[in-house]
Design a protein around this motif. Structure first.
Motif, mmCIF file in Angstrom:
data_model
loop_
_atom_site.group_PDB
_atom_site.id
_atom_site.type_symbol
_atom_site.label_atom_id
_atom_site.label_comp_id
_atom_site.label_asym_id
_atom_site.label_seq_id
_atom_site.Cartn_x
_atom_site.Cartn_y
_atom_site.Cartn_z
ATOM 1 N N MET A 73 -11.955 -12.235 0.408
ATOM 2 C CA MET A 73 -11.277 -10.947 0.313
ATOM 3 C C MET A 73 -10.638 -10.510 1.633
ATOM 4 S SD MET A 73 -11.269 -9.539 -2.599
ATOM 5 C CE MET A 73 -11.285 -10.856 -3.747
ATOM 6 N N LEU A 74 -11.323 -10.789 2.730
ATOM 7 C CA LEU A 74 -10.901 -10.155 3.984
ATOM 8 C C LEU A 74 -10.376 -11.104 5.058
ATOM 9 C CD1 LEU A 74 -13.877 -7.625 4.235
ATOM 10 C CD2 LEU A 74 -11.596 -7.159 3.402
ATOM 11 N N THR A 127 -9.661 -2.582 4.399
ATOM 12 C CA THR A 127 -8.481 -3.084 5.098
ATOM 13 C C THR A 127 -7.680 -1.991 5.792
ATOM 14 O OG1 THR A 127 -7.259 -2.991 3.020
ATOM 15 C CG2 THR A 127 -8.188 -5.105 3.617
ATOM 16 N N TYR A 147 -11.493 -2.389 -1.312
ATOM 17 C CA TYR A 147 -10.573 -3.214 -0.522
ATOM 18 C C TYR A 147 -9.720 -2.346 0.395
ATOM 19 C CZ TYR A 147 -7.029 -6.754 0.448
ATOM 20 O OH TYR A 147 -6.178 -7.632 1.079
ATOM 21 N N LEU A 148 -9.263 -1.204 -0.150
ATOM 22 C CA LEU A 148 -8.428 -0.314 0.660
ATOM 23 C C LEU A 148 -9.203 0.231 1.853
ATOM 24 C CD1 LEU A 148 -6.477 1.704 -2.060
ATOM 25 C CD2 LEU A 148 -5.527 0.111 -0.396
ATOM 26 N N LYS A 185 -7.186 -11.988 -5.896
ATOM 27 C CA LYS A 185 -6.872 -11.322 -4.636
ATOM 28 C C LYS A 185 -5.376 -11.016 -4.519
ATOM 29 C CE LYS A 185 -7.301 -11.131 0.222
ATOM 30 N NZ LYS A 185 -7.550 -11.755 1.496
ATOM 31 N N LEU A 213 -4.767 -7.824 -6.083
ATOM 32 C CA LEU A 213 -5.390 -6.791 -5.245
ATOM 33 C C LEU A 213 -4.490 -6.449 -4.061
ATOM 34 C CD1 LEU A 213 -8.147 -5.392 -5.384
ATOM 35 C CD2 LEU A 213 -9.011 -7.081 -3.786
ATOM 36 N N MET A 216 -13.149 -2.211 -7.130
ATOM 37 C CA MET A 216 -12.731 -3.199 -6.134
ATOM 38 C C MET A 216 -11.568 -2.719 -5.268
ATOM 39 S SD MET A 216 -11.463 -7.035 -6.684
ATOM 40 C CE MET A 216 -12.863 -7.778 -7.464
ATOM 41 N N LEU A 217 -10.592 -2.066 -5.908
ATOM 42 C CA LEU A 217 -9.414 -1.658 -5.147
ATOM 43 C C LEU A 217 -9.757 -0.634 -4.059
ATOM 44 C CD1 LEU A 217 -6.407 -1.806 -4.604
ATOM 45 C CD2 LEU A 217 -6.047 -0.137 -6.428
#
Lengths: 518, 299
Positions: B222-223, B138, B134-135, A103, A106, B130-131
């Motif tokens: 992740m979040l 978020t 994630y972007l 993470k 990331l 994944m990126l």
């Protein structure tokens, strides 16, 4: 008919919503027009207010946040940082598995603003991708105490790429002999009448005597590293690992020759010792399959020794004493230190990197100022390490700490600085003296600052890793016989591209050494 | 009818007896680790360190529970609340979205059905990575440190959608057609005809979704950084991940010096985490079994 009415009402509703949306849009554009018309004076006023606003800084830590730390970060520490440097500090915790990857990576790639731990490999990788902020222009001016209280000039060399600084090393302590020393249970030595351990025979003798008295104890707790055999093997090289596949002679200051470790005579000798230790029972049968168990045995006081480091014994003694109150650890080196002196990577504990998303110089300065506080003075180091005096700890007359609250504030190793270090009551003057002098005569890693760019051999590297864990680790730890298995393992290494890998590293290392000499 | 059932003979009894014994032994084997965890949580740290784990507590003590509950009660209680909320709301929302989507792509005279089905199918073949994920989560949806962040990313599982769509496709077309003739719109057909007839399929995905949400630690990892949104599984994951990392990477970042949670604390947290579910499970397991087996025998 009914349905038609519903349709009409729905259309009307939509029309109303759309009109309202348009009106809102217009009004906001009118507002923005207004703001554009603001006088220069008002803008300046606003700017000065903005400058006085605290700057938010986000720091990522790894592990668990203790309840007390959470409390302090909401109250005292938060307030103190705010008052001292006008920064709103926020601490977030991620599991350790996310350090240097996962993470964390990331978050860097997503352009989030934060800072976190790093090391030389990770720094090189992330700088290549443009994820770390360039700190060259803000570091010295905003971290005067870091420069005053630690050997920053030497430490930052390892995080300098193309003359630009990308990470901030924190801490000041001798790190000589990290993993080359063995921390032995001094209390057990005394129990079985062993006075000194200077070589491998002494250590094995200690194990045999101790095993007679404590048959359920294991010899080696925690993991095995061949570095501890450096002084014991017959080799004219002071083995300095670049990584697990390649080493160089740490004594030969200007010689850039690299050696493939698994194909070397040094590896053969180390494996023979490991095999003997495995047969004697020094290495427990579960070391490969369940290394966690081996660590637990050491923590529970049921292991006689473990791979050590100059500084490690103090921290380990503190945790070991929870189970064995009289436990004492002592560092020993299996060999002649004058022939193969201890080597050091530098005097820092860890380093911090700041995300390249922090672009504003003022904001970047705020991040550096927070790092400066980690080593500012005795008061701040005590605050980060122990909490609030009187509430979380008290000081004895001798200056050592008695914890009232045992919760971790920041990890105790993070801010270690010999200038501000407080020792536990049970640490003797002799131990402190040994600690301070053990690094005397040590030499700097000659590869300090060398970062291997694996881009052109990344496939080979991935394959080598697989071969290592499948074929070499069992030989390394003494579970498989060297003579019977090495040929097959070397063949697999060759197939995986070890020659190309070493050649590429040699090329880069030659260049590094040449630049260093220049 | 009665005469058609063959009476049990002696060999059947022996076979059944053998199965009982085997299954009984297997159950005991499964129970052993759990018993050790429970016993460990009631033992003292020193006894565990000296004698290792055992089936019966050594030096019986409630100190560990006192310690854990007094220090982590709020976090654990909040994590339970988050897990239950996310599981309930997430399951309801996911099942609603999935069945609605499945119905839409199964309607025969809807001309865009195939396009929508392909749109969903495409995500099974090619992931954005994944990126980008994630972007999107978020930067655009601002899901960090929100409860929605633990629900929305799992709202529609394409595989489950196809499962329900196939189930719906198995319902005779004449039934929906007759509903349409009787004046039912699409929504009414869906609610009154399709849903009751797809109950078995829906129950299956309810179970799958509920398990996904209950067991999830990835989305909190992740979040979420704010501990008030930590789920129970994430707390357990974090604890284990830290221990495993530190045990296998002994030299990184002064990791050598980090004190790992004691064995008894680990065991107590595990007991607290699995306890309520273990207690409730026997009472609700018949519904789970029913959910999985309903519709299994047809015709």
């Amino acid at each position: 008919m009914k349905f038609k009415n519903v349709k009409r009402i729905a259309s009307l509703g939509l029309a109303v919503i759309m009109s309202a949306g348009l009106m809102t849009g217009c009004s906001s554009s009118v507002e923005s027009g207004d703001s554009a018309a603001k006088t220069e004076e008002t803008a300046k006023e606003e700017e000065s207010v903005k400058a006085a606003d605290p700057i938010p800084v986000r720091m990522i830590m790894y592990g668990e946040e203790s309840p007390r730390m959470k409390e302090l970060m909401e109250n005292e520490i938060y307030q103190k940082v705010l008052e001292e440097i006008n920064v709103e500090l926020e601490l977030d915790y991620l599991p350790w598995t996310e350090v240097n990857g996962g993470k964390t990576e990331l978050m860097f790639s997503a352009g989030e603003k934060f800072m976190c731990f790093t090391d030389t490999d990770f720094t090189s990788k992330m700088v290549g991708k443009g994820y770390f902020a360039d700190l060259t222009d803000v570091l010295e001016a905003n971290a005067p105490d870091l420069y005053a209280n630690s050997d920053m000039e030497a430490n930052i060399k390892q995080f300098t790429i193309n003359d630009r600084i990308y990470s901030v090393p924190i801490g000041n302590k001798p790190n000589a002999g990290e993993d080359y020393l063995i921390m032995v249970r001094k209390d057990l030595m005394e129990e079985v009448g062993v006075e000194e351990i200077n070589n491998i025979e002494d250590l094995e003798n200690f194990y045999t005597l101790c095993k007679e008295k404590h048959p359920d104890y294991i010899g080696l707790g925690r993991s095995l590293k061949h570095t501890i055999f450096n002084g014991a093997i017959e080799s004219d090289k002071n083995v300095l690992f670049i990584n697990s596949f390649v080493f160089t002679d740490g004594n030969a200051e200007i010689d850039s020759t690299l050696y493939s470790y698994y194909e070397s005579e040094e590896f053969k000798q180390a494996c023979e010792i490991a095999k003997r230790w495995r047969e004697m029972g020094i290495i427990p049968s579960y070391l490969l399959s369940n290394p966690q168990q081996s660590s637990s045995e050491f923590a529970a006081g049921r292991a006689m020794f473990a791979v050590g480091a100059n500084d490690r014994i103090f921290e380990m003694m503190s945790s070991l004493r929870a189970t064995v109150p009289d436990a004492v650890l002592e560092n020993v080196y299996l060999g002649d230190i004058s022939e193969k002196p201890l080597m050091t990577r530098g005097g820092y504990n860890t380093a911090y990197a700041i995300s390249a998303a922090v672009e504003d110089p003022e904001e970047l300065a705020a991040y550096v100022k927070v790092l400066n506080l980690l080593q500012k003075n005795q008061e701040w180091v005590d605050l980060w390490t122990y909490g609030i005096e009187g509430t979380d700890y008290t000081l004895t007359d001798s200056g050592s700490v008695e914890r009232i609250c045992t919760d971790e504030i920041l990890p105790s190793w993070l801010c270690v600085n010999t200038k501000f270090r407080r020792y536990a009551d049970y640490i003797t003057e002799e131990q402190i003296e040994t600690f301070n002098t053990q690094a005397d005569g040590s030499i700097m890693f000659k590869n300090a600052g060398f970062v291997f760019d694996t881009e052109s051999v990344k496939t080979e590297y991935a394959q080598l890793q697989t071969v290592k864990s499948e074929y070499l680790d069992p030989i390394y730890t003494g579970f498989k016989d060297y003579d019977e298995n090495i040929d097959e393992a070397i063949e697999k290494l060759k197939d995986a591209g070890i020659d190309k890998y070493v050649a590429e590293m040699q090329k880069q290392f030659d260049e590094f050494m040449k630049n260093k000499a220049d | 009818m009665k005469s058609m059932i063959k009476p049990r003979i002696k060999s059947d009894d022996i076979l059944i007896g053998c199965f009982y014994v085997l299954l009984g032994l297997f159950s005991l084997l499964c129970l052993l680790p759990i018993l050790m965890v429970i016993s460990g949580s009631f033992s003292t740290e020193t006894e565990i360190a000296v004698h290792g784990f055992s089936l019966l507590p050594q030096g019986f003590s409630l100190d560990t529970y006192n310690y854990v509950l007094s220090r982590q009660m709020n976090t654990l209680a909040s994590a339970y609340g988050v897990t239950i909320f996310v599981t309930l709301v997430g399951t309801v929302l996911s099942v609603t979205i999935t069945t609605c989507f499945a119905y839409v792509v199964s309607v025969k005279d809807f001309q865009h059905a195939n396009k929508l089905a392909f749109f969903a199918y495409f995500t099974m073949l090619f992931s954005g990575g994944m990126l980008p994920w994630y972007l999107v989560c978020t930067r655009y949806y601002h899901l960090q440190d929100t409860l929605w962040g633990l629900i929305l990313p799992y709202c529609m599982n394409v595989f489950y959608m196809y499962l329900v769509r196939n189930y719906i496709n198995g319902i005779p077309y004449e039934l929906t057609e007759s509903a349409r003739i009787d004046g039912a719109g699409y929504f009414q057909t869906f609610v009154k005809v399709i849903l009751p007839l797809s109950k078995a399929g829906i129950v299956t995905i309810v179970l799958f979704y509920a398990l996904t949400y209950w067991n999830d630690f990835y989305l909190p990892l992740m979040l979420v950084t704010d501990d008030k949104y930590f789920s129970m599984q994430y707390i357990l994951y974090k604890m284990n991940a830290n221990i495993q990392y530190l045990a296998t990477n002994s030299t990184g970042f002064g990791a050598d010096h980090i004190a790992l949670p004691t064995q008894t604390v680990k065991m107590a947290i595990t007991c607290i985490a699995i306890g309520p579910i273990a207690l409730v499970y026997p009472f609700v397991q018949k519904y789970f079994v029913k959910g999985v087996t309903v519709g299994a025998l047809k015709g």
